[in-house]
Design an enzyme around this catalytic site. Sequence first.
Site, PDB file in Angstrom:
ATOM      1  N   LYS A  30       0.874  -1.166   0.000  1.00  0.00           N
ATOM      2  CA  LYS A  30       0.000   0.000   0.000  1.00  0.00           C
ATOM      3  C   LYS A  30       0.913   1.218   0.000  1.00  0.00           C
ATOM      4  O   LYS A  30       1.641   1.471   0.963  1.00  0.00           O
ATOM      5  CB  LYS A  30      -0.920   0.036   1.218  1.00  0.00           C
ATOM      6  CG  LYS A  30      -1.871   1.233   1.176  1.00  0.00           C
ATOM      7  CD  LYS A  30      -2.692   1.380   2.438  1.00  0.00           C
ATOM      8  CE  LYS A  30      -3.570   2.626   2.315  1.00  0.00           C
ATOM      9  NZ  LYS A  30      -4.227   2.981   3.587  1.00  0.00           N
ATOM     10  N   GLY A  56      -8.852   9.278   9.043  1.00  0.00           N
ATOM     11  CA  GLY A  56      -9.239   9.353  10.448  1.00  0.00           C
ATOM     12  C   GLY A  56     -10.321  10.355  10.778  1.00  0.00           C
ATOM     13  O   GLY A  56     -10.684  10.527  11.942  1.00  0.00           O
ATOM     14  N   ALA A 103     -10.015   5.724   3.596  1.00  0.00           N
ATOM     15  CA  ALA A 103      -9.915   6.952   4.394  1.00  0.00           C
ATOM     16  C   ALA A 103     -11.255   7.677   4.535  1.00  0.00           C
ATOM     17  O   ALA A 103     -11.959   7.916   3.556  1.00  0.00           O
ATOM     18  CB  ALA A 103      -8.882   7.917   3.829  1.00  0.00           C
ATOM     19  N   GLY A 104     -11.580   7.989   5.782  1.00  0.00           N
ATOM     20  CA  GLY A 104     -12.755   8.792   6.087  1.00  0.00           C
ATOM     21  C   GLY A 104     -14.043   8.025   6.277  1.00  0.00           C
ATOM     22  O   GLY A 104     -15.062   8.609   6.668  1.00  0.00           O
ATOM     23  N   THR A 112     -10.004   3.576  11.525  1.00  0.00           N
ATOM     24  CA  THR A 112     -10.373   4.387  12.685  1.00  0.00           C
ATOM     25  C   THR A 112     -11.776   4.099  13.200  1.00  0.00           C
ATOM     26  O   THR A 112     -11.989   3.959  14.409  1.00  0.00           O
ATOM     27  CB  THR A 112     -10.241   5.883  12.345  1.00  0.00           C
ATOM     28  OG1 THR A 112      -8.891   6.149  11.946  1.00  0.00           O
ATOM     29  CG2 THR A 112     -10.584   6.746  13.548  1.00  0.00           C
TER      30      THR A 112
END
EC number: 2.8.1.10
Length: 256
Positions: free
Chosen positions: A97, A158, A184-185, A207
């Site tokens: 990644k 996050g 992400a998010g 997260t």
Amino acid sequence: MLSFKIRDKTFESRLFLGTGKFGSNQQMEEAILASGSELVTVALKRIDLETQTDAILAHLKHPRINLLPNTSGARNAKEAIFAAQLAREALETNWLKLEIHPDPKYLMPDAIETLKATEELAKLGFIILPYIHADPVLCKRLEEAGTSAVMPLGSPIGSNKGLKTIDFLEIIIEQSKVPVIIDAGIGAPSDAAKAMELGADAVLVNTAIAIAGNPKLMAEAFKEAVMAGRKAYEAKLAQKASQAVASSPLTAFLYE
């Protein structure tokens, strides 16, 4: 729910997980197993690459789990390529990644350095999954450079803000010839379901699960949401209408 492939691997689960921010390695392991994930990403900076004695690795040694080392912390292409070579030698995998974010505050990916690193890493035989902005043009350039998938962000890492880039994600999914993994998010199972309904091949979540009150239960919720979203996509969602359309018209009955 149909399986999908990234290069030489076939995945039944479309939920990939990150390994950071958990309260303990045991908690992380329980959440990963509950999620059914078959691909987990781990930051190279968290592993002792010389001895591989970092406790995190012991919790990831399960038959169904594939490791995806990431270059989080790399500030440019040169650092990312160096980290990738270390990871391949120590962990015996050419899967990577690719993360390059020089700004430690917002962790925005550097598009120029990511493309540069992808071009070089592809020549070295890496299977590259780059974390990038939701930029359709960049995704095509990375595809041409030899990436094995693209990982456009839904919103900042996050942030748990969900799919703020949805218009661009739709274009990326429509145009891409390689798997699209939204990363992400993603802050709630409903975000993951929406991503799958759009036609994304997979999502990567960290997260939202790691800091939940009950990470194991949240992992199960994400597992079910991803499955539901993908099934909805495969079933072909009904088109939205601009006006009301009765499901059981009674006009003829009323006026007979």
